[in-house]
Scaffold this active site. Structure first.
Site, PDB file in Angstrom:
ATOM      1  CD  GLU A   1      -5.690  -0.021   2.540  1.00 47.80           C
ATOM      2  OE1 GLU A   1      -5.564  -0.908   3.406  1.00 47.80           O
ATOM      3  OE2 GLU A   1      -6.273  -0.208   1.459  1.00 47.80           O
TER       4      GLU A   1
ATOM      5  NE  ARG B   1      -3.869  -2.123   0.209  1.00 46.66           N
ATOM      6  CZ  ARG B   1      -3.625  -3.315  -0.350  1.00 46.66           C
ATOM      7  NH1 ARG B   1      -2.570  -3.492  -1.123  1.00 46.66           N
ATOM      8  NH2 ARG B   1      -4.461  -4.306  -0.173  1.00 46.66           N
TER       9      ARG B   1
ATOM     10  CB  SER C   1      -9.450  -1.930   4.954  1.00 43.32           C
ATOM     11  OG  SER C   1     -10.096  -3.116   4.583  1.00 43.32           O
TER      12      SER C   1
HETATM   13  C1  FAD Z   1     -15.965  -0.398  -0.740  1.00 42.38           C
HETATM   14  C2  FAD Z   1     -14.472  -0.198  -0.905  1.00 42.38           C
HETATM   15  C3  FAD Z   1     -13.646  -1.285  -1.027  1.00 42.38           C
HETATM   16  C4  FAD Z   1     -12.251  -1.115  -1.199  1.00 42.38           C
HETATM   17  N1  FAD Z   1     -11.452  -2.215  -1.317  1.00 42.38           N
HETATM   18  C5  FAD Z   1     -10.126  -2.056  -1.494  1.00 42.38           C
HETATM   19  C6  FAD Z   1      -9.261  -3.191  -1.641  1.00 42.38           C
HETATM   20  O1  FAD Z   1      -9.704  -4.352  -1.630  1.00 42.38           O
HETATM   21  N2  FAD Z   1      -7.923  -2.971  -1.820  1.00 42.38           N
HETATM   22  C7  FAD Z   1      -7.397  -1.699  -1.863  1.00 42.38           C
HETATM   23  O2  FAD Z   1      -6.181  -1.575  -2.015  1.00 42.38           O
HETATM   24  N3  FAD Z   1      -8.199  -0.613  -1.727  1.00 42.38           N
HETATM   25  C8  FAD Z   1      -9.534  -0.758  -1.543  1.00 42.38           C
HETATM   26  N4  FAD Z   1     -10.330   0.341  -1.397  1.00 42.38           N
HETATM   27  C9  FAD Z   1      -9.741   1.693  -1.388  1.00 42.38           C
HETATM   28  C10 FAD Z   1      -9.796   2.412  -2.768  1.00 42.38           C
HETATM   29  O3  FAD Z   1     -10.779   1.875  -3.581  1.00 42.38           O
HETATM   30  C11 FAD Z   1      -8.474   2.328  -3.496  1.00 42.38           C
HETATM   31  O4  FAD Z   1      -7.451   2.872  -2.706  1.00 42.38           O
HETATM   32  C12 FAD Z   1      -8.527   3.068  -4.847  1.00 42.38           C
HETATM   33  O5  FAD Z   1      -7.413   2.637  -5.592  1.00 42.38           O
HETATM   34  C13 FAD Z   1      -8.509   4.588  -4.738  1.00 42.38           C
HETATM   35  O6  FAD Z   1      -8.702   5.142  -6.033  1.00 42.38           O
HETATM   36  P1  FAD Z   1      -9.475   6.511  -6.273  1.00 42.38           P
HETATM   37  O7  FAD Z   1      -9.479   6.743  -7.731  1.00 42.38           O
HETATM   38  O8  FAD Z   1     -10.806   6.480  -5.593  1.00 42.38           O
HETATM   39  O9  FAD Z   1      -8.514   7.526  -5.525  1.00 42.38           O
HETATM   40  P2  FAD Z   1      -8.929   8.756  -4.584  1.00 42.38           P
HETATM   41  O10 FAD Z   1      -9.578   8.221  -3.346  1.00 42.38           O
HETATM   42  O11 FAD Z   1      -9.649   9.786  -5.345  1.00 42.38           O
HETATM   43  O12 FAD Z   1      -7.481   9.296  -4.208  1.00 42.38           O
HETATM   44  C14 FAD Z   1      -6.638   8.528  -3.357  1.00 42.38           C
HETATM   45  C15 FAD Z   1      -5.232   9.180  -3.336  1.00 42.38           C
HETATM   46  O13 FAD Z   1      -4.631   9.005  -4.621  1.00 42.38           O
HETATM   47  C16 FAD Z   1      -4.196  10.257  -5.120  1.00 42.38           C
HETATM   48  N5  FAD Z   1      -4.376  10.219  -6.573  1.00 42.38           N
HETATM   49  C17 FAD Z   1      -5.455   9.787  -7.255  1.00 42.38           C
HETATM   50  N6  FAD Z   1      -5.229   9.876  -8.581  1.00 42.38           N
HETATM   51  C18 FAD Z   1      -3.992  10.386  -8.737  1.00 42.38           C
HETATM   52  C19 FAD Z   1      -3.179  10.727  -9.858  1.00 42.38           C
HETATM   53  N7  FAD Z   1      -3.603  10.565 -11.119  1.00 42.38           N
HETATM   54  N8  FAD Z   1      -1.944  11.214  -9.625  1.00 42.38           N
HETATM   55  C20 FAD Z   1      -1.485  11.389  -8.372  1.00 42.38           C
HETATM   56  N9  FAD Z   1      -2.192  11.089  -7.268  1.00 42.38           N
HETATM   57  C21 FAD Z   1      -3.434  10.596  -7.453  1.00 42.38           C
HETATM   58  C22 FAD Z   1      -5.092  11.304  -4.445  1.00 42.38           C
HETATM   59  O14 FAD Z   1      -4.453  12.565  -4.385  1.00 42.38           O
HETATM   60  C23 FAD Z   1      -5.275  10.679  -3.071  1.00 42.38           C
HETATM   61  O15 FAD Z   1      -4.199  11.020  -2.224  1.00 42.38           O
HETATM   62  C24 FAD Z   1     -11.720   0.193  -1.223  1.00 42.38           C
HETATM   63  C25 FAD Z   1     -12.579   1.309  -1.112  1.00 42.38           C
HETATM   64  C26 FAD Z   1     -13.941   1.114  -0.953  1.00 42.38           C
HETATM   65  C27 FAD Z   1     -14.826   2.314  -0.849  1.00 42.38           C
END
Ligand code: FAD
Length: 317
Positions: free
Chosen positions: A307, A167, A217
Site C-alpha cells: 500500500e 487504495r 499498514s
Molecule cells: C501511523 C499511520 C497510520 C496510517 N493509517 C492509515 C489508514 O488508516 N488508512 C490509510 O489509507 N492510510 C493510512 N496511513 C498511510 C498514510 O497516512 C496515508 O496514505 C496518507 O493519505 C498519505 O498522505 P501524505 O500526505 O503523507 O502523502 P505522502 O506519504 O507524502 O505521499 C504519498 C504519495 O502521494 C503522492 N502525493 C502526495 N501529495 C500529492 C499531490 N498533491 N499530488 C500528487 N501526488 C501526491 C506522493 O507523490 C506519494 O506517491 C497511515 C500512516 C501512518 C504513518
C-alpha cells in the site's frame, strides 16, 4: 537547476534526508528540496523542472513512503499549500491541507462522511492519491471533483475520471499533481459524528502508538472476491471486513508476527505493521517485506501488494 535556484534562492535546500521527511524516518538524501506554500510557487517550480528535464517528486507528509537508502537524485517538492473553503454543503480544500484539519472541519460543521478518517496522518492530497480510508469510509466517498496540474496546464477531473478503487486512483498511474479537492457532503448530527470520531481514535491508538516510526499498514488487504476456494480453505476462520481479508491474516499465517531484520521489526501484535526500531534501513525493510510476501505467495498463492509507495526501490514482485 540553475533557473530553479535563481528563482527560489536559498529556499532550495540540498541533501535533506528522507529520515526527516517520512514518518518511517528512513531513506537517503533528496538531492534538492523545496517546500512550497502557494499554488503559484508549485506551478512555477514544476514548469521549470519539466522544461529542464529535472526529475521531480511530490511529497507531502511522507506518511506513506518507503524511500531507498540512496534517496532521490532529483528535486523533491514538499506540498504544504493549505486552505479550506465552504460554500453551503460543498467544501474545497487545498491538497497540502492536513487531513485531520479537514476531518475536524467536517465534525464542527456536522457533515458526515469523513469522521472515520480521524487519526490518519498526512494531507488531503496524499489521501486522494492513495484513496485513503479506514473503518468503511474512504476519502473519495463524497468527493466530487479534483483540480490538478499536468506540468503545463490545470485540468479538472470529475469523480468518475479519478477511477477510485480500494487504495487506488488514476493519480497513481499519472504524473498529475493534485491541487484542489471538492467534496459535497450530506448534513448530520454533530454529536454523533464527534462520538464516532472519538471511538475511531481509541481503536487506532491501540494499533498506532504515538511516535511509532512506520508508514501505516505496509501491504494492502486482499479483496475477498479475488481469492480461490483453495486459499479460503487454508485460512483460519476469518471475518471478511468490507469485502476484504486483512493482509495481516496471511502474514500471521506464515509466522510474520514479531519477525525482524536489522532494526526493522514486524509488530508482535500486528503482522502488517513494519516498524523502524531505531536507525533501520530501507534495504532491510524491503528485504523483510519481500521475504514475507514470498512466504505468503508460497503458502496461499496470493501476491500481496504494497500500500506504501516505494521510491527508488524495485517492486516487491
Ligand atoms: C501511523 C499511520 C497510520 C496510517 N493509517 C492509515 C489508514 O488508516 N488508512 C490509510 O489509507 N492510510 C493510512 N496511513 C498511510 C498514510 O497516512 C496515508 O496514505 C496518507 O493519505 C498519505 O498522505 P501524505 O500526505 O503523507 O502523502 P505522502 O506519504 O507524502 O505521499 C504519498 C504519495 O502521494 C503522492 N502525493 C502526495 N501529495 C500529492 C499531490 N498533491 N499530488 C500528487 N501526488 C501526491 C506522493 O507523490 C506519494 O506517491 C497511515 C500512516 C501512518 C504513518
Amino acid at each position: 537547476m540553475d533557473e530553479i535556484i535563481k528563482h527560489f534562492g536559498s529556499r532550495v535546500k540540498t541533501d535533506i534526508s528522507f529520515k526527516e521527511l517520512t514518518t518511517l524516518q528512513i531513506g537517503g538524501p533528496a538531492k534538492y528540496f523545496l517546500k512550497v506554500q502557494t499554488e503559484k510557487e508549485l506551478l512555477e517550480i514544476v514548469k521549470i523542472a519539466a522544461k529542464g528535464n529535472i526529475p521531480y517528486l511530490i511529497v507531502a507528509s511522507g506518511s506513506n513512503l518507503l524511500v531507498s537508502d540512496q534517496g532521490f537524485d532529483g528535486l523533491v517538492i514538499q506540498n504544504s499549500i493549505s486552505a479550506i473553503e465552504k460554500d453551503d454543503n460543498s467544501i474545497t480544500v487545498k491538497s497540502g491541507t492536513p487531513l485531520q484539519d479537514l476531518v475536524n472541519f467536517t465534525l464542527e460543521q456536522g457533515f458526515p462522511g469523513l469522521q472515520k478518517l480521524t487519526g490518519i496522518p498526512g494531507t488531503v492530497g496524499g489521501a486522494v492519491y492513495g484513496n485513503a480510508g479506514a473503518y468503511g469510509q474512504t476519502i473519495s466517498d463524497y468527493l466530487t471533483e479534483v483540480s490538478c496540474f499536468d506540468g503545463s496546464q490545470k485540468i479538472t477531473k470529475t469523480r468518475e475520471n479519478c477511477h477510485f478503487t480500494y487504495r487506488e486512483s488514476a493519480f497513481k498511474q499519472s504524473k498529475l499533481i493534485i491541487l484542489d479537492i471538492k467534496f459535497t457532503l450530506p448534513k448530520g448530527s454533530r454529536e454523533l459524528l464527534q462520538s464516532e470520531a472519538e471511538k475511531t481514535l481509541e481503536l487506532r491508538l491501540k494499533k498506532y502508538k504515538p511516535g511509532i516510526k512506520c508508514p501505516g499498514s505496509f501491504f494492502k488487504n486482499v479483496l475477498t472476491e479475488n481469492l480461490s476456494a483453495e486459499t479460503k480453505n487454508l485460512l483460519p476462520p476469518y471475518k471478511d471486513t468490507f469485502g476484504k481479508i486483512p493482509a495481516w491474516l496471511f502474514l500471521e499465517g506464515v509466522g510474520g508476527k514479531g519477525a525482524s531484520l536489522g532494526k526493522i521489526k514486524i509488530a508482535d501484535f500486528h503482522a502488517n505493521l513494519f516498524i523502524n526500531q531505531g536507525d533501520g534501513t530501507a534495504a532491510d525493510f524491503w528485504q523483510l517485506a519481500w521475504e514475507y510476501s514470498e512466504k505468503v505467495k508460497e503458502k496461499y498463492q496470493v501476491q500481496l501488494e504494497p500500500e506504501v509507495q516505494l521510491i527508488n526501490l524495485p517492486p516487491l514482485s
